[in-house]
Design an enzyme around this catalytic site. Structure first.
Site, mmCIF file in Angstrom:
data_model
loop_
_atom_site.group_PDB
_atom_site.id
_atom_site.type_symbol
_atom_site.label_atom_id
_atom_site.label_comp_id
_atom_site.label_asym_id
_atom_site.label_seq_id
_atom_site.Cartn_x
_atom_site.Cartn_y
_atom_site.Cartn_z
ATOM 1 N N HIS A 31 0.890 -1.719 0.446
ATOM 2 C CA HIS A 31 0.134 -0.198 0.108
ATOM 3 C C HIS A 31 0.752 0.953 0.010
ATOM 4 C CE1 HIS A 31 1.083 0.996 4.281
ATOM 5 N NE2 HIS A 31 0.328 -0.930 4.607
ATOM 6 N N HIS A 34 3.833 1.499 2.309
ATOM 7 C CA HIS A 34 4.946 0.768 1.535
ATOM 8 C C HIS A 34 5.923 1.783 0.213
ATOM 9 C CE1 HIS A 34 2.476 -3.427 2.703
ATOM 10 N NE2 HIS A 34 4.207 -2.584 4.093
#
Ligand code: PAF
Length: 255
Positions: A31, A34
């Site tokens: 997501h 990250h």
């Protein structure tokens, strides 16, 4: 991007790399949180490696591991388009040739907060991170502050074992309504997703930890802990049924 499912092949390519290498270790289901770590690594290093490995030894409940989201083909596409150089996707046999006979155990802080509710969780985390650091040999490794306790334990492990890597904490990324991004958010039902931003709202209130706990309980969260430590307030809750989703968050308290 070169994709490695073999640690041996990864290591021989690693030997040929010049310049600095940044590592973003993940369990996939990527997501924006990250992505922010990856952007930082790409900016600060000549090469960036990402690992995707859903580490079974850090799950204290089998049902939690079973429902952990997996989005491998989307993850690979995203990593390629971000400009990641190396992707390591090892399997259990490669990560645990010892079948977990050896472990890294911290004997203090790892039993507090999340550790008090997830027996053995941080032993699993520290062991797999030690393995990844040894395999990948990054100059810098990036960790999100959402898992602040994890970050502190890894930072201190690196110091304790004189590892040659810089551990870099990165700020939490939130949805516009305040919910901290987490791979587990994918498992929230519509009604649980609607309620989840209350964690951020209530944890920012001026009330005591106990008042925040009571507020969350009143809203239907099963509260594990609300705790102020290191100038931060930490919260862990469970919400929903089938599956029950565990969410954690923390904020720095401004004096
Ligand atoms: O934060 C995570 O995603 C995991 O705990 C980590 C650091 C990749 C170890 O499995």
């Amino acid at each position: 991007m070169i994709v490695f499912d073999s640690i041996r092949r990864f290591k021989s390519t690693r030997q040929t790399l010049g310049g600095t290498l940044g590592l973003v270790p993940t369990m996939g289901a990527l997501h924006e949180g990250h992505k922010s770590l990856i952007h930082r690594s790409l900016k600060e290093n000549q090469s960036t490696a990402v690992s995707i490995y859903i580490n079974p030894t850090q799950f204290d409940r089998a049902e939690d591991l079973k429902v952990y989201p997996e989005t491998m083909s989307e993850d690979k596409e995203q990593l390629k388009s971000l400009g990641v150089d190396l992707l390591l996707i090892p399997n259990y046999e490669q990560m645990y040739p010892d079948t977990f006979r050896y472990e890294i155990r911290e004997k203090g802080f790892s039993s507090e907060m999340c550790g008090a509710y997830r027996t053995g969780h941080f032993t699993g985390v520290l062991t797999v991170v030690m393995k990844l650091l040894n395999i990948i040999r990054p100059n810098r490794a990036y960790f999100g502050e959402k898992d602040y306790q994890q970050y502190l334990l890894i930072r201190d492990m690196v110091e304790a074992f004189s590892l040659e890597v810089e551990i870099i904490p990165c700020p939490i990324v939130r949805d516009p309504d305040g919910l901290a991004l987490s791979s587990r958010n994918m498992n929230l039902s519509d009604s649980a997703r609607e309620k989840a931003p209350l964690i951020y709202e209530l944890m920012r209130s001026k009330g005591s930890d106990n008042e925040v706990r009571l507020g969350l309980t009143k809203e239907g969260f099963e509260v594990e802990y609300v705790k102020t430590k290191f100038g931060r307030r930490f919260v862990a809750v469970r919400i929903g049924t089938n599956p029950t989703v565990r969410l954690i968050d923390n904020i720095a308290l401004i004096e």
